[in-house]
Design a protein around this motif. Structure first.
Motif, PDB file in Angstrom:
ATOM      1  N   MET A 100       0.717  -1.267  -0.142  1.00 24.95           N
ATOM      2  CA  MET A 100      -0.124  -0.001   0.069  1.00 24.95           C
ATOM      3  C   MET A 100       0.882   1.349   0.128  1.00 24.95           C
ATOM      4  N   ILE A 101       2.024   1.407   0.952  1.00 24.41           N
ATOM      5  CA  ILE A 101       2.771   2.445   0.654  1.00 24.41           C
ATOM      6  C   ILE A 101       3.573   2.644  -0.542  1.00 24.41           C
ATOM      7  N   LYS A 143      -4.889   1.631  -6.120  1.00 18.22           N
ATOM      8  CA  LYS A 143      -4.451   0.469  -5.542  1.00 18.22           C
ATOM      9  C   LYS A 143      -3.993   0.318  -4.202  1.00 18.22           C
ATOM     10  N   ALA A 144      -3.421   1.229  -3.598  1.00 19.31           N
ATOM     11  CA  ALA A 144      -3.290   1.762  -2.264  1.00 19.31           C
ATOM     12  C   ALA A 144      -4.576   1.387  -1.290  1.00 19.31           C
ATOM     13  N   THR A 145      -5.515   2.279  -1.793  1.00 21.36           N
ATOM     14  CA  THR A 145      -6.765   2.153  -1.099  1.00 21.36           C
ATOM     15  C   THR A 145      -7.131   0.686  -1.077  1.00 21.36           C
ATOM     16  N   ASP A 146      -6.987  -0.132  -2.154  1.00 20.96           N
ATOM     17  CA  ASP A 146      -7.469  -1.229  -2.373  1.00 20.96           C
ATOM     18  C   ASP A 146      -6.788  -2.461  -1.214  1.00 20.96           C
ATOM     19  N   CYS A 147      -5.496  -2.145  -1.279  1.00 22.06           N
ATOM     20  CA  CYS A 147      -4.660  -2.946  -0.492  1.00 22.06           C
ATOM     21  C   CYS A 147      -5.095  -2.687   1.044  1.00 22.06           C
ATOM     22  N   TYR A 148      -5.347  -1.357   1.331  1.00 28.15           N
ATOM     23  CA  TYR A 148      -5.721  -1.020   2.813  1.00 28.15           C
ATOM     24  C   TYR A 148      -6.770  -1.749   3.167  1.00 28.15           C
ATOM     25  N   MET A 149      -8.060  -1.528   2.251  1.00 24.42           N
ATOM     26  CA  MET A 149      -9.329  -2.310   2.665  1.00 24.42           C
ATOM     27  C   MET A 149      -9.008  -3.750   2.823  1.00 24.42           C
ATOM     28  N   GLN A 150      -8.319  -4.393   2.070  1.00 21.20           N
ATOM     29  CA  GLN A 150      -8.011  -5.834   2.216  1.00 21.20           C
ATOM     30  C   GLN A 150      -7.101  -6.017   3.523  1.00 21.20           C
ATOM     31  N   TYR A 151      -6.183  -5.266   3.787  1.00 20.47           N
ATOM     32  CA  TYR A 151      -5.487  -5.272   5.066  1.00 20.47           C
ATOM     33  C   TYR A 151      -6.504  -5.339   6.247  1.00 20.47           C
ATOM     34  N   LYS A 152      -7.418  -4.388   6.327  1.00 25.83           N
ATOM     35  CA  LYS A 152      -8.463  -4.207   7.292  1.00 25.83           C
ATOM     36  C   LYS A 152      -9.216  -5.406   7.467  1.00 25.83           C
ATOM     37  N   ALA A 153      -9.213  -6.288   6.625  1.00 28.07           N
ATOM     38  CA  ALA A 153     -10.134  -7.456   6.582  1.00 28.07           C
ATOM     39  C   ALA A 153      -9.228  -8.695   7.064  1.00 28.07           C
ATOM     40  N   THR A 154      -8.011  -8.456   7.347  1.00 24.64           N
ATOM     41  CA  THR A 154      -7.224  -9.605   8.063  1.00 24.64           C
ATOM     42  C   THR A 154      -7.331  -9.648   9.460  1.00 24.64           C
ATOM     43  N   ALA A 155      -6.987 -10.729  10.102  1.00 26.29           N
ATOM     44  CA  ALA A 155      -7.076 -10.881  11.546  1.00 26.29           C
ATOM     45  C   ALA A 155      -6.061 -10.154  12.244  1.00 26.29           C
ATOM     46  N   HIS A 156      -4.732 -10.121  11.630  1.00 24.16           N
ATOM     47  CA  HIS A 156      -3.645  -9.512  12.179  1.00 24.16           C
ATOM     48  C   HIS A 156      -3.872  -7.903  12.407  1.00 24.16           C
ATOM     49  N   SER A 157      -4.616  -7.332  11.321  1.00 22.98           N
ATOM     50  CA  SER A 157      -4.702  -5.919  11.403  1.00 22.98           C
ATOM     51  C   SER A 157      -5.488  -5.461  12.736  1.00 22.98           C
ATOM     52  N   LYS A 158      -6.009  -6.388  13.559  1.00 19.97           N
ATOM     53  CA  LYS A 158      -6.864  -6.016  14.482  1.00 19.97           C
ATOM     54  C   LYS A 158      -6.110  -6.069  15.877  1.00 19.97           C
ATOM     55  N   THR A 159      -4.858  -6.420  15.573  1.00 16.73           N
ATOM     56  CA  THR A 159      -3.743  -6.615  16.932  1.00 16.73           C
ATOM     57  C   THR A 159      -3.048  -5.544  17.017  1.00 16.73           C
ATOM     58  N   PRO A 160      -2.434  -5.289  18.134  1.00 16.18           N
ATOM     59  CA  PRO A 160      -1.517  -4.115  18.254  1.00 16.18           C
ATOM     60  C   PRO A 160      -0.175  -4.148  17.177  1.00 16.18           C
ATOM     61  N   GLY A 161       0.061  -5.381  16.814  1.00 15.39           N
ATOM     62  CA  GLY A 161       1.294  -5.309  15.990  1.00 15.39           C
ATOM     63  C   GLY A 161       0.554  -5.020  14.340  1.00 15.39           C
ATOM     64  N   GLY A 162      -0.709  -5.238  14.318  1.00 18.14           N
ATOM     65  CA  GLY A 162      -1.109  -4.761  13.232  1.00 18.14           C
ATOM     66  C   GLY A 162      -1.580  -3.498  12.925  1.00 18.14           C
ATOM     67  N   SER A 163      -1.805  -2.574  14.070  1.00 19.09           N
ATOM     68  CA  SER A 163      -1.735  -1.082  13.901  1.00 19.09           C
ATOM     69  C   SER A 163      -0.252  -0.584  13.609  1.00 19.09           C
ATOM     70  N   ASP A 164       0.799  -1.353  14.021  1.00 17.89           N
ATOM     71  CA  ASP A 164       2.290  -0.764  13.700  1.00 17.89           C
ATOM     72  C   ASP A 164       2.362  -0.515  12.240  1.00 17.89           C
ATOM     73  N   LEU A 165       2.117  -1.834  11.625  1.00 20.23           N
ATOM     74  CA  LEU A 165       2.261  -2.256  10.211  1.00 20.23           C
ATOM     75  C   LEU A 165       1.647  -0.900   9.185  1.00 20.23           C
ATOM     76  N   VAL A 166       0.344  -0.549   9.715  1.00 21.88           N
ATOM     77  CA  VAL A 166      -0.384   0.126   8.678  1.00 21.88           C
ATOM     78  C   VAL A 166      -0.275   1.872   9.180  1.00 21.88           C
ATOM     79  N   ILE A 167       0.295   2.339  10.052  1.00 23.63           N
ATOM     80  CA  ILE A 167       0.497   3.779  10.564  1.00 23.63           C
ATOM     81  C   ILE A 167       1.346   4.527   9.480  1.00 23.63           C
TER      82      ILE A 167
END
Length: 383
Positions: A249-250, A260-284
């Motif tokens: 996405m970046i 494409k970046a937005t699409d990646c972000y939406m797919q990312y939000k659908a992952t289980a990992h995105s809902k963890t603290p480590g998931g927040s770190d990846l997307v900031i």
């Protein structure tokens, strides 16, 4: 916050026996407490007790000295955050392997030394050990060849130029790809994906986004190889998908492909990992780069709450990454009173970290001095 590099972890169990033989002495004694597996488990919850157990194992010859010092190195790095002490023991493992003419143990210990030296930014030493590893490995040891080539690429990218490292990244990636295709195992496919993403990350960190964009199809190919592995767990696939999407996405954003970046972000939000603290770190990093400051602040709220509950807020990562990212968002939104208050907090925490680091370094040097005083010497230097 810079885009996160997905770093290779230090081998947590020192490869479950660094020596080429068993983890016990030649008498065949197999005390259940004196095993690599048991001490590794103990180290996760009680590192000092695990170290005491290793002292006992050495005094009674219940384990090989290579395994003992390998585990000590692992414990001091992973559990006690004393990388310099870990390096002393890792060097001793290599020295013992050289004295025993144990090539298998030498190669395993060199991998450990490469990783440790790279993590603490001793790049020239890491390069030295990686080249030594390439000299030692057998022609049919493709996994070790790919590992050492990857770190040669890393170190050359750090000490010379990104271009100097790219050849070695490509050679490593090609070997990992062949291994993955032949074995069909998730571990090999994961190594293939990791090498591809490291190349993309190095290019991204150098602001060579168009070059990083050219690597994304290779990353996607490696990820698809991982998903086809029968032994790949859903959790592993979800985690790697999140990591790949965070890189993609970046890169897409920096290259001007916003949809494409937005699409990646939406797919990312659908992952289980995105809902963890480590998931927040990846997307900031992406959220800040794309000026989605409110979303970034919401993610930072999650991460800060997690640090306050589970981790140490007086740490370089928390200050220089988490709080610095929040400060960047507040300034971008023109929230100057909040930004000023946070700046003062960062300064106060930085002073506390400096004092703690000084005390930590003194403690490390004291342990190293005791090791040397007891007759345990550094490894043979590699010419």
């Amino acid at each position: 916050m810079k885009a996160p590099l997905i770093l290779l972890s230090i081998i947590s169990t020192f490869l479950f026996s660094c020596s080429s033989g068993a983890s016990f002495d030649d008498k065949g004694e197999n005390d259940s407490i004196f095993t690599v597996e048991n001490i590794t488990r103990q180290a996760m919850v009680a590192p000092q007790a695990a170290l005491a157990l290793l002292d006992s194992a050495e005094a009674t010859s219940k384990m090989s000295i290579i395994d003992i010092n390998g585990l000590r190195s692992m414990i001091y790095h992973n559990a006690l955050d004393m990388s310099n002490v870990a390096l002393v023991y890792a060097n001793q493992v290599y020295s013992a392997a050289v004295d025993a003419h144990d090539t298998v143990a030498m190669i395993k210990s060199l991998k450990h030394l490469v990783g440790l030296n790279f993590i603490v930014s001793h790049y020239y030493q890491a390069l030295n050990y990686a080249n030594r590893g390439l000299e030692l490995i057998a022609d049919d040891d493709a996994r070790s060849q790919a590992f050492f080539l990857l770190y040669v690429g890393h170190t050359k990218a750090e000490t010379e130029s990104v271009d100097a490292g790219l050849e070695y990244f490509d050679r490593s990636i090609d070997i990992y790809r062949q291994i993955s295709e032949q074995s069909g195992r998730s571990g090999d496919a994961d190594d293939y994906l990791y090498a591809c993403m490291q190349k993309a990350n190095v290019l991204q960190a150098a602001n060579r986004f168009k070059d990083a964009l050219a690597v994304l199809p290779l990353c996607n190919d490696a990820f698809e190889a991982l998903t086809r592995c029968e032994d790949a767990t859903p959790a592993l696939i979800d985690h790697r998908r999140a990591e790949l999407l965070s890189v993609s996405m970046i890169v897409y954003h920096q290259c001007g492909f916003e949809s494409k970046a937005t699409d990646c972000y939406m797919q990312y939000k659908a992952t289980a990992h995105s809902k963890t603290p480590g998931g927040s770190d990846l997307v900031i990093p992406y959220l800040i780069a794309s000026q989605q400051y409110d979303e970034a602040l919401a993610r930072l709220d999650i991460e800060q709450s997690w640090f306050a509950a589970k981790r140490d807020t007086v740490s370089e990562y928390y200050v220089n990454t988490v709080l610095a990212s929040r400060l960047q968002c507040l300034k971008a939104k023109g929230q100057w009173p909040q930004a000023l208050a946070l700046s003062n907090r960062i300064k106060s925490l930085t002073d506390s970290i400096y004092k703690r680091e000084n005390a930590h370094q003194m403690a490390e040097q004291s342990i190293i001095y005791k090791i040397l005083l007891s007759g345990k010497t550094f490894a043979k230097k590699i010419n």
